[in-house]
Motif scaffolding. Structure first.
Motif, PDB file in Angstrom:
ATOM      1  N   VAL A   7      -6.068   0.085   8.830  1.00  0.00           N
ATOM      2  CA  VAL A   7      -5.491  -0.395   7.572  1.00  0.00           C
ATOM      3  C   VAL A   7      -6.102   0.339   6.387  1.00  0.00           C
ATOM      4  O   VAL A   7      -5.395   0.752   5.460  1.00  0.00           O
ATOM      5  N   VAL A   8      -7.413   0.519   6.394  1.00  0.00           N
ATOM      6  CA  VAL A   8      -8.092   1.226   5.297  1.00  0.00           C
ATOM      7  C   VAL A   8      -7.610   2.670   5.211  1.00  0.00           C
ATOM      8  O   VAL A   8      -7.309   3.181   4.124  1.00  0.00           O
ATOM      9  N   LEU A  13      -4.270   6.800   2.644  1.00  0.00           N
ATOM     10  CA  LEU A  13      -3.229   7.831   2.709  1.00  0.00           C
ATOM     11  C   LEU A  13      -2.087   7.536   1.735  1.00  0.00           C
ATOM     12  O   LEU A  13      -1.581   8.444   1.067  1.00  0.00           O
ATOM     13  N   PHE A  14      -1.659   6.274   1.680  1.00  0.00           N
ATOM     14  CA  PHE A  14      -0.599   5.913   0.734  1.00  0.00           C
ATOM     15  C   PHE A  14      -1.047   6.168  -0.706  1.00  0.00           C
ATOM     16  O   PHE A  14      -0.271   6.674  -1.521  1.00  0.00           O
ATOM     17  N   ALA A  15      -2.281   5.829  -1.010  1.00  0.00           N
ATOM     18  CA  ALA A  15      -2.780   6.073  -2.369  1.00  0.00           C
ATOM     19  C   ALA A  15      -2.822   7.564  -2.673  1.00  0.00           C
ATOM     20  O   ALA A  15      -2.457   8.001  -3.763  1.00  0.00           O
ATOM     21  N   TYR A  16      -3.243   8.365  -1.703  1.00  0.00           N
ATOM     22  CA  TYR A  16      -3.317   9.815  -1.914  1.00  0.00           C
ATOM     23  C   TYR A  16      -1.932  10.426  -2.076  1.00  0.00           C
ATOM     24  O   TYR A  16      -1.692  11.250  -2.944  1.00  0.00           O
ATOM     25  N   ILE A  17      -0.998  10.022  -1.240  1.00  0.00           N
ATOM     26  CA  ILE A  17       0.340  10.620  -1.252  1.00  0.00           C
ATOM     27  C   ILE A  17       1.139  10.186  -2.476  1.00  0.00           C
ATOM     28  O   ILE A  17       1.809  11.006  -3.119  1.00  0.00           O
ATOM     29  N   PHE A  18       1.091   8.919  -2.811  1.00  0.00           N
ATOM     30  CA  PHE A  18       1.961   8.401  -3.859  1.00  0.00           C
ATOM     31  C   PHE A  18       1.280   8.217  -5.207  1.00  0.00           C
ATOM     32  O   PHE A  18       1.875   7.663  -6.126  1.00  0.00           O
ATOM     33  N   TRP A  19       0.077   8.677  -5.377  1.00  0.00           N
ATOM     34  CA  TRP A  19      -0.600   8.593  -6.667  1.00  0.00           C
ATOM     35  C   TRP A  19       0.173   9.444  -7.659  1.00  0.00           C
ATOM     36  O   TRP A  19       0.536  10.574  -7.350  1.00  0.00           O
ATOM     37  N   PRO A  20       0.468   8.965  -8.854  1.00  0.00           N
ATOM     38  CA  PRO A  20       1.351   9.685  -9.783  1.00  0.00           C
ATOM     39  C   PRO A  20       0.921  11.127 -10.091  1.00  0.00           C
ATOM     40  O   PRO A  20       1.761  11.999 -10.216  1.00  0.00           O
TER      41      PRO A  20
END
Length: 96
Positions: A7-8, A13-20
């Motif tokens: 989960v972490v 990964l989601f934060a890295y990919i979708f960070w503006p």
């Protein structure tokens, strides 16, 4: 413990990919200089194509001369405007 690590990592990964700031699909705003730079490259490509087609015999000499003159005049206009904007400090590279 393994599920928590998964989960972490997934959240990271989601934060890295979708960070503006890291979004590869976000385009920067184009300035007039950017547009002129692209237009200049297109004109140069057209001149190269025109020369090739003339040398291969696809254009009569008069048509070639007319089109070449038109493209050269347009290139000179574009370059002059780019020089004017660059002299004013508008480069088109600072925006992101």
């Amino acid at each position: 413990m393994g599920i928590l690590a998964g989960v972490v990592i997934t959240l990271g990964l989601f934060a890295y990919i979708f960070w503006p700031d890291n979004n590869p699909f976000r385009q920067r705003d184009k300035t007039r200089v950017d547009y002129l730079r692209e237009r200049k490259e297109a004109i140069y490509d057209n001149l190269r194509d025109l020369n090739f087609e003339f040398l291969s015999g696809k254009y009569p000499e008069q048509d070639y001369a007319d089109q070449r003159s038109t493209l050269e005049d347009e290139a000179a206009t574009v370059i002059a405007e780019m020089d004017t904007l660059t002299a004013r400090g508008i480069t088109g590279r600072a925006r992101a």
